[in-house]
Structures are given as C-alpha cells and as structure tokens.
Enzyme design. Structure first.
Site, PDB file in Angstrom:
ATOM      1  N   LYS A  54      -4.199  39.258  62.035  1.00 57.87           N
ATOM      2  CA  LYS A  54      -4.461  39.778  63.388  1.00 57.87           C
ATOM      3  C   LYS A  54      -4.491  38.646  64.403  1.00 57.87           C
ATOM      4  O   LYS A  54      -3.912  38.751  65.486  1.00 57.87           O
ATOM      5  CB  LYS A  54      -5.792  40.554  63.404  1.00 57.87           C
ATOM      6  CG  LYS A  54      -5.704  41.876  62.656  1.00 57.87           C
ATOM      7  CD  LYS A  54      -7.039  42.600  62.537  1.00 57.87           C
ATOM      8  CE  LYS A  54      -6.840  43.886  61.722  1.00 57.87           C
ATOM      9  NZ  LYS A  54      -8.026  44.741  61.667  1.00 57.87           N
ATOM     10  N   GLN A  98     -14.416  44.036  61.771  1.00 64.48           N
ATOM     11  CA  GLN A  98     -13.614  44.359  60.588  1.00 64.48           C
ATOM     12  C   GLN A  98     -14.461  45.120  59.568  1.00 64.48           C
ATOM     13  O   GLN A  98     -15.573  44.716  59.242  1.00 64.48           O
ATOM     14  CB  GLN A  98     -13.043  43.063  59.976  1.00 64.48           C
ATOM     15  CG  GLN A  98     -12.060  43.285  58.838  1.00 64.48           C
ATOM     16  CD  GLN A  98     -10.722  43.878  59.285  1.00 64.48           C
ATOM     17  OE1 GLN A  98     -10.359  43.832  60.464  1.00 64.48           O
ATOM     18  NE2 GLN A  98      -9.982  44.436  58.355  1.00 64.48           N
ATOM     19  N   ASP A 121     -10.202  49.057  68.620  1.00 68.58           N
ATOM     20  CA  ASP A 121     -10.071  49.619  67.287  1.00 68.58           C
ATOM     21  C   ASP A 121     -10.212  51.142  67.300  1.00 68.58           C
ATOM     22  O   ASP A 121      -9.913  51.812  66.318  1.00 68.58           O
ATOM     23  CB  ASP A 121     -11.196  49.035  66.425  1.00 68.58           C
ATOM     24  CG  ASP A 121     -10.714  48.530  65.103  1.00 68.58           C
ATOM     25  OD1 ASP A 121      -9.491  48.453  64.909  1.00 68.58           O
ATOM     26  OD2 ASP A 121     -11.565  48.226  64.268  1.00 68.58           O
TER      27      ASP A 121
HETATM   28  N1  L34 Z   1     -12.350  47.696  61.974  1.00 67.07           N
HETATM   29  N2  L34 Z   1     -11.425  47.565  59.877  1.00 67.07           N
HETATM   30  C1  L34 Z   1     -11.272  47.782  61.192  1.00 67.07           C
HETATM   31  N3  L34 Z   1     -10.081  48.055  61.757  1.00 67.07           N
HETATM   32  C2  L34 Z   1      -8.965  48.110  60.977  1.00 67.07           C
HETATM   33  O1  L34 Z   1      -7.799  48.442  61.521  1.00 67.07           O
HETATM   34  C3  L34 Z   1      -9.085  47.876  59.611  1.00 67.07           C
HETATM   35  N4  L34 Z   1      -8.004  47.864  58.760  1.00 67.07           N
HETATM   36  C4  L34 Z   1      -8.153  48.442  57.428  1.00 67.07           C
HETATM   37  C5  L34 Z   1      -9.378  47.756  56.791  1.00 67.07           C
HETATM   38  N5  L34 Z   1     -10.466  47.551  57.722  1.00 67.07           N
HETATM   39  C6  L34 Z   1     -10.347  47.643  59.076  1.00 67.07           C
HETATM   40  C7  L34 Z   1      -7.082  46.900  58.704  1.00 67.07           C
HETATM   41  O2  L34 Z   1      -6.979  46.034  59.561  1.00 67.07           O
HETATM   42  C8  L34 Z   1      -6.851  48.063  56.777  1.00 67.07           C
HETATM   43  N6  L34 Z   1      -6.307  47.027  57.611  1.00 67.07           N
HETATM   44  C9  L34 Z   1      -5.159  46.270  57.293  1.00 67.07           C
HETATM   45  C10 L34 Z   1      -4.561  45.404  58.187  1.00 67.07           C
HETATM   46  C11 L34 Z   1      -3.440  44.667  57.852  1.00 67.07           C
HETATM   47  C12 L34 Z   1      -2.886  44.789  56.613  1.00 67.07           C
HETATM   48  C13 L34 Z   1      -3.461  45.641  55.700  1.00 67.07           C
HETATM   49  C14 L34 Z   1      -4.598  46.382  56.042  1.00 67.07           C
HETATM   50  C15 L34 Z   1      -1.692  43.966  56.261  1.00 67.07           C
HETATM   51  O3  L34 Z   1      -1.327  43.071  56.965  1.00 67.07           O
HETATM   52  N7  L34 Z   1      -1.055  44.273  55.122  1.00 67.07           N
HETATM   53  C16 L34 Z   1       0.111  43.564  54.630  1.00 67.07           C
HETATM   54  C17 L34 Z   1      -0.203  42.832  53.335  1.00 67.07           C
HETATM   55  C18 L34 Z   1      -1.276  41.838  53.478  1.00 67.07           C
HETATM   56  C19 L34 Z   1      -1.561  41.134  52.156  1.00 67.07           C
HETATM   57  O4  L34 Z   1      -0.724  40.322  51.746  1.00 67.07           O
HETATM   58  O5  L34 Z   1      -2.596  41.405  51.566  1.00 67.07           O
HETATM   59  C20 L34 Z   1       1.185  44.606  54.337  1.00 67.07           C
HETATM   60  O6  L34 Z   1       2.353  44.252  54.363  1.00 67.07           O
HETATM   61  O7  L34 Z   1       0.831  45.749  54.055  1.00 67.07           O
END
Ligand code: L34
Length: 292
Positions: A54, A98, A121
């Site tokens: 982020k 988060q 958010d």
């Molecule tokens: N307050 N908490 C709050 N807001 C959110 O919007 C989130 N979320 C979820 C968990 N808690 C939160 C996130 O940010 C899930 N989440 C989130 C954000 C980004 C990614 C996955 C979940 C992400 O970048 N995923 C990558 C892989 C990352 C890795 O290598 O682990 C993807 O390609 O899916």
C-alpha cells in the site's frame, strides 16, 4: 472451455496510472499532496506485506504515506488516541487501520472512531451505513476493486445472477450492497451465501458471476460452477507446498485448475483481486484529499 484469466495486476496498474495523473492535476490546481496514514498493530507477516504494498502504491501515484507500527500489546485507549490524533491532523488525507487487530482490541470501536471524511477504507459505521442507503461515500477497497475489475474487463453485472460466498464486513456484505445498487456497473440479482448455506453447490451453480470470499482454501470446485460463469476469487490463503523453496504458496478460495476448465473468465491468486484492493485504496485517498 478454458477460462480467460483476468489480470488483476495489469488492471490495477492502469487504475494506479489514472490516479497518478489525477494527483498531478490536483496539485497543479493548487491542491495539497494526498497523504495516507496506515496503522499496523502487531506482527502478522501477511499484514506487513499488504501494508508495504500500500505504501509503495501511494508513492508511485505521487502520494505520501506513513506506516505507524505498534506492538500487539498496544491498549485500546492508545489505539483510539492514535486515531484521534490522525483525525485532527490536517496534513492527513486518509486513515487506514489494517485488519485483523489482535484479539484484545475492539475493531468496531476503532472503526467507529475514524473520521468519516478520512475513512478511505470505508469500514466505519457511517461509511457502511451510507453504502446501505445507496449514497456514494467511501466504499471498502476490496469490493470496489471487484466492481472496477468487472467494469474494466467489460463484464456488466446488470441483470445477472451474482452469488457471493462469504459475509465478512470487509468483503461479502459491502460487495452485496454495491452489486445490488441501481447503478451502472451494478444492478445485479445478488445472493449472499456463506459457510452455513445448505447445498452450497446448488446455489453457486446458479451464478453468472461467482465471488468466492469465505476464506477457505480451494473450497469452490469445478462441480460448483455453471459452465461459462465468471469467477472472482477474493481468497488469499497460505498453504504448505514442499515443492517451493519457501515451503509455502498462496491459493485462493477457488480450485483454480479445476474451475478454469469450466468458467469463461477467472481471477488468479496472487495477481487478481489483491492488487485491485490496493488500487482502490489510492482512488479513495485521492478522493479524501479532494474533500469528497
Ligand atoms: N483495514 N484491513 C483493512 N483494509 C483492507 O483493505 C484489508 N485488506 C484485507 C486484509 N485486511 C485489511 C487488505 O488490504 C486483504 N488485503 C489485501 C491487500 C493486498 C493484497 C492482499 C490482501 C495483495 O497485495 N495481494 C497480492 C499478493 C501479496 C503477497 O505476496 O502475499 C496478490 O497478488 O494477491
């Protein structure tokens, strides 16, 4: 049929590039550079990865960001004080706490403390209440990422049967509201299924668009999907994989290999909804900086 793979990484990059242009236009017009403050409590490794992504996305879009890291021993009052300080700081456009928080902290109380003007958010009761009313406010990033992904892929939910599996406050519930809205890119017939749904497969097979968001690794199998359906996988689960150097790998809530043979389009994990979540967060942060 072999499903087309919806490239969330590429779509998210396009969204972020649009935001970057809008940030420069906003600044050229005399606006203040958007700033996101992220509160990260404890040492959940996955949360650290997401929060780092982020921060990077903010910088690439010409925004500033800070991550306020606090130990898991933080008290409820200390967390509420931190939120109050950010609410009052005019240099902060958006605030994100988060999730998940350590067990002893009250997530609802924290979300309730966020200024609705800075709730990028979309998780405060005010933002979620406005979403229920169908009034535009900040929508949570993951559900709006799903809508934006469908829109940019030319998949129109209008009049279609959407089945969402999972009723979380972060994803399932707000996504159901967004998709049921009488609005372009929505106006769908929505079923909110969950782990208590009897004969889940019979329900999911009704879906023209199936969204898996229940947090169970590879629980949606090919037999649960109508041929030609669009499948959106919101799940991110770490499973053991001895063939990897790390001994682990990420999988979604969908059995990607099996379902790819039945669906017309599918999102991968990683590289699907995850990057869209981050892209929509910066969309919201720019909107907050503009005072929307
Ligand atoms: N307050 N908490 C709050 N807001 C959110 O919007 C989130 N979320 C979820 C968990 N808690 C939160 C996130 O940010 C899930 N989440 C989130 C954000 C980004 C990614 C996955 C979940 C992400 O970048 N995923 C990558 C892989 C990352 C890795 O290598 O682990 C993807 O390609 O899916």
């Amino acid at each position: 049929m072999t499903a087309r793979i919806i490239d969330g990484t590429a779509i998210a990059a396009a969204v972020r590039a649009d935001v970057a242009r809008q940030v420069e236009a906003h600044i050229a017009a005399g606006g203040r550079r958007p700033h996101l403050s992220v509160i990260l409590v404890g040492d959940d490794p996955a949360s650290h990865v997401y929060v780092r992504n982020k921060g990077r996305a903010c910088e690439e879009a010409g925004m500033t960001s800070e991550t306020i890291q606090r130990p898991a021993t933080l008290t409820q009052q200390e967390l509420l004080d931190e939120v109050a300080r950010l609410n009052a700081d005019p240099s902060v456009s958006g605030i994100l706490v988060q999730m998940p928080l350590p067990q002893h902290l009250d997530e609802l109380a924290v979300m309730s403390a966020l200024s609705p003007k800075k709730d990028v958010d979309g998780l405060s009761p005010t933002s979620l209440g406005l979403l229920l009313q169908g009034v535009p406010a900040f929508a949570p990033a993951t559900p709006s990422g799903v809508l934006e992904m469908l829109r940019r892929e030319g998949i129109d939910p209008e009049g279609q049967r959407v089945v969402i599996v999972g009723r979380s406050v972060l994803v399932g519930r707000p996504l159901a509201m967004l998709l049921a809205n009488k609005a372009p890119g929505a106006n769908a017939t929505v079923t909110l299924a969950h782990t208590g749904t009897r004969d889940l497969g019979a329900v999911t097979r009704e879906a023209d668009i199936l969204v898996a968001a229940m947090g169970r690794p590879r629980a949606i199998t090919a037999d649960m999907v109508k041929p030609g359906a669009v499948v959106i996988d919101v799940g991110i689960n770490q499973i053991d994989d001895a063939s990897r150097k790390s001994g682990k790998r990420l999988v979604g809530d969908v059995d990607f290999e099996g379902v790819s043979a039945v669906a017309s389009a599918i999102t991968p994990v990683p590289g699907g909804v995850g990057p869209m979540t981050i892209a929509m967060l910066i969309v919201n942060t720019l909107a907050a900086a503009k005072g929307l």
